[in-house]
Design an enzyme around this catalytic site. Sequence first.
Site, short mmCIF file in Angstrom:
data_model
loop_
_atom_site.label_atom_id
_atom_site.label_comp_id
_atom_site.label_asym_id
_atom_site.label_seq_id
_atom_site.Cartn_x
_atom_site.Cartn_y
_atom_site.Cartn_z
N GLN A 11 5.82 8.53 9.69
CA GLN A 11 5.61 9.89 10.23
C GLN A 11 4.78 9.87 11.52
O GLN A 11 5.16 10.47 12.52
CB GLN A 11 4.85 10.74 9.24
CG GLN A 11 5.50 10.95 7.91
CD GLN A 11 4.80 12.05 7.16
OE1 GLN A 11 5.03 13.22 7.43
NE2 GLN A 11 3.94 11.70 6.23
N THR A 71 1.65 3.51 1.87
CA THR A 71 1.21 4.89 1.66
C THR A 71 1.69 5.53 0.35
O THR A 71 1.45 6.71 0.13
CB THR A 71 1.69 5.79 2.83
OG1 THR A 71 3.11 5.68 2.92
CG2 THR A 71 1.04 5.42 4.14
N THR A 110 -7.86 7.43 5.60
CA THR A 110 -7.50 8.59 4.77
C THR A 110 -8.70 9.28 4.12
O THR A 110 -9.74 8.64 3.87
CB THR A 110 -6.54 8.10 3.65
OG1 THR A 110 -6.35 9.14 2.70
CG2 THR A 110 -7.08 6.89 2.91
N ASP A 111 -8.51 10.55 3.79
CA ASP A 111 -9.50 11.31 3.02
C ASP A 111 -9.63 10.74 1.60
O ASP A 111 -10.61 11.01 0.91
CB ASP A 111 -9.10 12.79 2.94
CG ASP A 111 -7.71 12.99 2.36
OD1 ASP A 111 -6.84 12.13 2.60
OD2 ASP A 111 -7.49 14.00 1.66
N TYR A 134 -4.82 3.15 -3.97
CA TYR A 134 -4.52 3.36 -2.54
C TYR A 134 -5.83 3.58 -1.76
O TYR A 134 -6.07 2.92 -0.75
CB TYR A 134 -3.59 4.57 -2.40
CG TYR A 134 -3.46 5.12 -0.99
CD1 TYR A 134 -2.72 4.44 -0.03
CD2 TYR A 134 -4.06 6.33 -0.64
CE1 TYR A 134 -2.59 4.96 1.26
CE2 TYR A 134 -3.94 6.85 0.64
CZ TYR A 134 -3.20 6.16 1.59
OH TYR A 134 -3.08 6.67 2.86
N1 NAP Z 1 0.86 10.45 4.38
C1 NAP Z 1 -0.33 10.99 4.13
O1 NAP Z 1 -0.43 12.02 3.44
C2 NAP Z 1 -1.58 10.40 4.73
C3 NAP Z 1 -2.78 11.06 4.52
C4 NAP Z 1 -3.93 10.53 5.09
C5 NAP Z 1 -3.87 9.36 5.84
N2 NAP Z 1 -2.68 8.73 5.99
C6 NAP Z 1 -2.67 7.50 6.78
O2 NAP Z 1 -2.03 7.80 8.01
C7 NAP Z 1 -1.32 6.65 8.48
C8 NAP Z 1 0.11 7.03 8.80
O3 NAP Z 1 0.70 7.55 7.63
P1 NAP Z 1 2.22 8.04 7.59
O4 NAP Z 1 2.27 9.24 6.71
O5 NAP Z 1 2.77 8.09 8.98
O6 NAP Z 1 2.84 6.84 6.78
P2 NAP Z 1 4.38 6.55 6.49
O7 NAP Z 1 5.23 7.66 6.96
O8 NAP Z 1 4.46 6.13 5.06
O9 NAP Z 1 4.62 5.32 7.43
C9 NAP Z 1 3.99 4.10 7.20
C10 NAP Z 1 4.76 3.04 7.94
O10 NAP Z 1 4.17 1.79 7.63
C11 NAP Z 1 5.20 0.87 7.49
N3 NAP Z 1 4.87 -0.24 6.63
C12 NAP Z 1 4.73 -0.28 5.29
N4 NAP Z 1 4.55 -1.54 4.87
C13 NAP Z 1 4.58 -2.32 5.98
C14 NAP Z 1 4.48 -3.71 6.20
N5 NAP Z 1 4.33 -4.56 5.21
N6 NAP Z 1 4.55 -4.16 7.47
C15 NAP Z 1 4.73 -3.31 8.51
N7 NAP Z 1 4.86 -1.99 8.36
C16 NAP Z 1 4.79 -1.50 7.10
C17 NAP Z 1 6.35 1.64 6.85
O11 NAP Z 1 7.55 0.96 7.14
P3 NAP Z 1 8.88 1.25 6.29
O12 NAP Z 1 9.29 2.63 6.69
O13 NAP Z 1 9.80 0.21 6.78
O14 NAP Z 1 8.48 1.11 4.86
C18 NAP Z 1 6.25 2.99 7.53
O15 NAP Z 1 7.06 3.06 8.66
C19 NAP Z 1 -1.48 5.59 7.40
O16 NAP Z 1 -2.55 4.76 7.72
C20 NAP Z 1 -1.86 6.38 6.16
O17 NAP Z 1 -2.62 5.61 5.26
C21 NAP Z 1 -1.53 9.23 5.47
#
Ligand code: NAP
Length: 300
Positions: A11, A71, A110-111, A134
Amino acid sequence: MRILVTGKNGQLGRSIQKTVNADTKIGNNQSPNEYIFVGKEDLDLSSKSSISHYFGNNDKFDLIINCAAYTAVDKAEKEQELANQVNHLAVKQLAKIANNQQVRLIHISTDYVFDGESNKPYLETDTPNPINAYGRTKLAGEKVLQTAMPMNALIIRASWLYSEYDNNFVSTMLKLGKERDELSVVSDQIGSPTYAADLADAILEIIKHKKFRDVAQTTQIYNYSNEGEISWHEFAKEIFKIEKIECKVNPVTSQQYSTPAKRARNTLMNKDKIVKVFNIKISNWKSSLNTCMAILKQKQ
Ligand SMILES: NC(=O)c1ccc[n+]([C@@H]2O[C@H](COP(=O)([O-])OP(=O)(O)OC[C@H]3O[C@@H](n4cnc5c(N)ncnc54)[C@H](OP(=O)(O)O)[C@@H]3O)[C@@H](O)[C@H]2O)c1
């Protein structure tokens, strides 16, 4: 600057790509930045050798923005080793490389590093105490980053991230709301949603900022989300209201809606620091949700 962005299919990674492309198209891109977006297929954070191979075979970057992460909050309870590799050990390796090569690093956290028991919004300095796997892996990532890279890194903690791309609360609610007459959504977990496009804008603002570019600084944590405080139940109701979906949303407690991973009760975060240091303007959650949903409508 040569800027490496990981997680290009996620995302936040996609939102940064969209903002960078839009800037370039309308000729607003005043800084001669070169962005390199990579996914798991180019740089696999679950593999130590993939990481060393990638950096060994590419020219030096000036900045890494690490949007990649494991995630899947519930799945992480069962896949702790993989979650730990991606969210903790890979971050340590990235931070060591960045520190050795004098590359700046922006890492997203993250929170969920907090237990949610506080009755006031969390400050960056409040003591974390994650209550699920997580959260523990993300906190471990923050800590090793701060040790391996005491200068020139920045950790941004976001909460409840959503976007016009799939696999988030908004897309799930839209799908379920169209299929069902009523839904049960948790009403005793409070937080602030983060529209990924807003976070992408904030990151690009920070990169342009004098305080980030010119000054060597100790590694810092910043909170970021949209403004306002809501429950998941209120969030769902607003999504249906905007989309005019006639689906009843019943409030339930976390106890009634059990999940493999425990969820924190109140993860509101105080954003004064990022606003003050980098002059970031933060939109209210409702206006950002409207923006996201208008984009989703155009896509239909
Ligand atoms: N989503 C939430 O609600 C949330 C809330 C707070 C903080 N965050 C943090 O915000 C950041 C961005 O989150 P997001 O929602 O954009 O996450 P996301 O949509 O789940 O995207 C995470 C990306 O990381 C990639 N990934 C996973 N395993 C990997 C690996 N082994 N090597 C390389 N890439 C890998 C995934 O690739 P694939 O698509 O190929 O699996 C995906 O494209 C993260 O650090 C997350 O912890 C997220």
